[in-house]
Design a protein around this motif. Sequence first.
Motif, PDB file in Angstrom:
ATOM      1  N   LEU A 331       5.275  23.453 -33.076  1.00  0.00           N
ATOM      2  CA  LEU A 331       5.957  23.842 -31.840  1.00  0.00           C
ATOM      3  C   LEU A 331       4.933  24.084 -30.731  1.00  0.00           C
ATOM      4  CD1 LEU A 331       8.505  24.685 -30.256  1.00  0.00           C
ATOM      5  CD2 LEU A 331       8.176  27.006 -31.150  1.00  0.00           C
ATOM      6  N   LEU A 332       3.858  24.781 -31.043  1.00  0.00           N
ATOM      7  CA  LEU A 332       2.825  25.069 -30.054  1.00  0.00           C
ATOM      8  C   LEU A 332       2.195  23.777 -29.531  1.00  0.00           C
ATOM      9  CD1 LEU A 332       0.881  26.921 -28.515  1.00  0.00           C
ATOM     10  CD2 LEU A 332      -0.513  27.073 -30.600  1.00  0.00           C
ATOM     11  N   LYS A 333       1.785  22.901 -30.435  1.00  0.00           N
ATOM     12  CA  LYS A 333       1.112  21.670 -30.015  1.00  0.00           C
ATOM     13  C   LYS A 333       2.059  20.750 -29.249  1.00  0.00           C
ATOM     14  CE  LYS A 333      -2.254  21.765 -33.789  1.00  0.00           C
ATOM     15  NZ  LYS A 333      -2.728  21.098 -35.024  1.00  0.00           N
ATOM     16  N   ALA A 334       3.313  20.671 -29.699  1.00  0.00           N
ATOM     17  CA  ALA A 334       4.294  19.840 -28.991  1.00  0.00           C
ATOM     18  C   ALA A 334       4.486  20.331 -27.569  1.00  0.00           C
ATOM     19  CB  ALA A 334       5.625  19.845 -29.742  1.00  0.00           C
ATOM     20  N   CYS A 335       4.619  21.636 -27.414  1.00  0.00           N
ATOM     21  CA  CYS A 335       4.889  22.184 -26.081  1.00  0.00           C
ATOM     22  C   CYS A 335       3.651  22.137 -25.188  1.00  0.00           C
ATOM     23  CB  CYS A 335       5.456  23.589 -26.205  1.00  0.00           C
ATOM     24  SG  CYS A 335       7.123  23.587 -26.908  1.00  0.00           S
ATOM     25  N   LEU A 336       2.468  22.258 -25.763  1.00  0.00           N
ATOM     26  CA  LEU A 336       1.258  22.046 -24.978  1.00  0.00           C
ATOM     27  C   LEU A 336       1.225  20.622 -24.445  1.00  0.00           C
ATOM     28  CD1 LEU A 336      -1.432  23.914 -27.128  1.00  0.00           C
ATOM     29  CD2 LEU A 336      -0.716  24.504 -24.806  1.00  0.00           C
ATOM     30  N   SER A 337       1.579  19.675 -25.302  1.00  0.00           N
ATOM     31  CA  SER A 337       1.616  18.275 -24.872  1.00  0.00           C
ATOM     32  C   SER A 337       2.662  18.058 -23.781  1.00  0.00           C
ATOM     33  CB  SER A 337       1.918  17.371 -26.081  1.00  0.00           C
ATOM     34  OG  SER A 337       2.009  16.022 -25.692  1.00  0.00           O
ATOM     35  N   ILE A 338       3.845  18.622 -23.962  1.00  0.00           N
ATOM     36  CA  ILE A 338       4.915  18.478 -22.962  1.00  0.00           C
ATOM     37  C   ILE A 338       4.504  19.121 -21.642  1.00  0.00           C
ATOM     38  CG2 ILE A 338       7.312  19.091 -22.404  1.00  0.00           C
ATOM     39  CD1 ILE A 338       7.835  19.074 -25.479  1.00  0.00           C
ATOM     40  N   SER A 339       3.786  20.236 -21.707  1.00  0.00           N
ATOM     41  CA  SER A 339       3.393  20.923 -20.470  1.00  0.00           C
ATOM     42  C   SER A 339       2.453  20.068 -19.632  1.00  0.00           C
ATOM     43  CB  SER A 339       2.748  22.273 -20.787  1.00  0.00           C
ATOM     44  OG  SER A 339       1.433  22.113 -21.288  1.00  0.00           O
ATOM     45  N   HIS A 340       1.712  19.173 -20.259  1.00  0.00           N
ATOM     46  CA  HIS A 340       0.814  18.273 -19.530  1.00  0.00           C
ATOM     47  C   HIS A 340       1.536  17.028 -19.035  1.00  0.00           C
ATOM     48  CE1 HIS A 340      -3.209  20.052 -20.182  1.00  0.00           C
ATOM     49  NE2 HIS A 340      -2.676  20.567 -21.275  1.00  0.00           N
ATOM     50  N   ALA A 341       2.758  16.787 -19.511  1.00  0.00           N
ATOM     51  CA  ALA A 341       3.469  15.551 -19.171  1.00  0.00           C
ATOM     52  C   ALA A 341       4.007  15.590 -17.745  1.00  0.00           C
ATOM     53  CB  ALA A 341       4.615  15.326 -20.153  1.00  0.00           C
ATOM     54  N   ARG A 342       4.084  14.426 -17.157  1.00  0.00           N
ATOM     55  CA  ARG A 342       4.676  14.280 -15.823  1.00  0.00           C
ATOM     56  C   ARG A 342       6.145  13.911 -15.937  1.00  0.00           C
ATOM     57  NH1 ARG A 342       5.919   9.648 -13.804  1.00  0.00           N
ATOM     58  NH2 ARG A 342       4.636   8.643 -15.397  1.00  0.00           N
ATOM     59  N   SER A 343       6.485  13.070 -16.930  1.00  0.00           N
ATOM     60  CA  SER A 343       7.847  12.556 -17.087  1.00  0.00           C
ATOM     61  C   SER A 343       8.219  12.554 -18.563  1.00  0.00           C
ATOM     62  CB  SER A 343       7.927  11.129 -16.519  1.00  0.00           C
ATOM     63  OG  SER A 343       9.219  10.606 -16.646  1.00  0.00           O
ATOM     64  N   VAL A 344       9.403  13.079 -18.874  1.00  0.00           N
ATOM     65  CA  VAL A 344       9.832  13.258 -20.262  1.00  0.00           C
ATOM     66  C   VAL A 344      11.168  12.557 -20.492  1.00  0.00           C
ATOM     67  CG1 VAL A 344      10.424  14.944 -22.052  1.00  0.00           C
ATOM     68  CG2 VAL A 344       8.630  15.478 -20.373  1.00  0.00           C
ATOM     69  N   LEU A 345      11.278  11.853 -21.623  1.00  0.00           N
ATOM     70  CA  LEU A 345      12.522  11.196 -22.035  1.00  0.00           C
ATOM     71  C   LEU A 345      13.071  11.920 -23.253  1.00  0.00           C
ATOM     72  CD1 LEU A 345      14.453   8.732 -21.647  1.00  0.00           C
ATOM     73  CD2 LEU A 345      13.044   7.545 -23.353  1.00  0.00           C
TER      74      LEU A 345
END
Length: 620
Positions: A331-345
Amino acid sequence: MILTGGLKSLLPHVLRRIIRCNRLSISNTSGMAEGYKQANVVILHESLADDFEKFCHANNGPLPLLYRSKPGDWKCPTLSSDSDSAVITSYFTRTDCLQYKIYEHGASTGSLKSLKEYSEQLKDMVTFYLGCSFSFEKAVQNAGIPIRNVEQKCNVSMYKTAVPCYSVSTFRCNLVVTMRPIPESKLEAAVLATSESKEAHGAPIHVGDPGLLGIQDLSKPDYGDPVHLHPGDIPVFWACGVTGVEAVINCRAPLAFTHSPGCMFITDLKNDNVTVRSSREIPQVHCISQDPLHYSIVSAEAAQKIKTLETLIGIDPGDRGIIHLHRQDELLKACLSISHARSVLITTGFPTHFAYEPPEENDGPPGALAIAAILQALEKEVAIVTDQRAMNLNKKIIEEAVQLGILKRPVPLLSYQRESADSALMFLCENGNPGRPRFDHLIAIERAGMAADGNYYNARKVNIKHLVDPIDELFLAAQTIPGVTTTGVGDGGNELGMGKVKDAVKKHIKDGDVIACDVEADFTIVAGVSNWGGYAIACALYILSTCEIHDRYLRKAVGFPPLAKKVIWLSALPSVTKEEKLLKTLAQHGVRSGKTASLEMEVDGLPFYNTHSLVIEKLL
């Protein structure tokens, strides 16, 4: 006589005197006067001084302001004890850097050992002293970390990036960074050793692939010397005071002076031995991508909150054995990755009720919309992809979610069909070019996943392939696109993304050898009910956004913390009331629960999922 040995142990005032007499043949001050602060120097006409000071405060990562002089004043008593000595006729600002650069209308017109010949012009000019990363080198070495440029007897590497600084009036430029190779096993120690040295740029602003900063070739620095990486080294980047030089160039002042990059003013200020005490101040480093290599930084306090969330959602009310599917810190690593994302599907939809219309269950859409809501609040682009047959249903659900205040605005709704071998690549990237992805992160939550035999199964081992579009292909294609990461959220092992734990599904979940999803995600979040996973992602993104350490890392230490937006983020979080409204809306459209009665048990008079929402709210 030229002095070159033993410089690291000399006191600052001795070194300044040697430099003043032009008795050094070295090209930079890295490693000199260990334990003392060094400073970048920028000298501008007094008419520009106020705006430049504002520019420094707006970008205090690269430009930590140590001292600002008065016009024509070469003294800086807070930095140097000998600056007002009559013996040296107050020349120190004009003579005590190894080398200076002169800029006229934005162009470099020469290098100088002394500025004494410009004494008349300097009477109307203001000197700024800005913190330098050379100041923290001793602390890094004390932590057992090598300083490669010192080992290689060269200047540190400095690079222009594609990261824009916060502009003030005529001062505008992109961030400049220094790069130091750090052994992978020492990354967290390096971040910890520098994080409290805020007057020396503080913690790194990027760890990993230089291309993510717009740096194309580490062997060709814009300033300084190339520094070679040893096997196992990771490039680590700190904000750099040479950003001030770029700002001077871009403001095109008629006349300006700076230190020559790497040739710092050595102050009498000792580096503070600050001990980091609270978990809010202790940084952690986590790898979130291998291609390109990318690490993120978060406080220990925020990381622990997210780990607590992960434990909360891992409760197995149906006693189906999902505890065996759990992977720590996903959960931590996924959300760290999402926090760096510009666009999410985002994708969701599990047609488990194959004999009914609509066949969807109500686990998945609420969690998907909770993620979409926080992404909107964080000003990220977000879209949802679902089955073509379910487009109208999902469109109505999204419209009503907006009316209910769950979503800020409608989320673009997409469908995917395989028309050719490169359909997935064409869908995910502009013109099918992997170098131009439309989305940085894909999230599947309670989405039917393809099994090893190519079919899709519900928990009762019924094949529902005829109701499922091949959205799995998007996740498979994402594995071939650098910089695109994926997350799968599930509660039984047959959901898209659960291929990462398929061996555990086959061993511990009923009929797992048949129903297990074969398609992997980079991160797999296992929850007692998939909606809980969606709520946890939303809450974790909020925690990260309010974490000062992580926010600074995202901003690359330029601009200001977005404190005013905290209320907006908080209002976007899932809640019991929102969940009840959305479940009621789903029921009105004929969407049924897909869980057994044991999953909907009551705790203290509330359905279990509501109790869980309350726990999450209390945690925040």
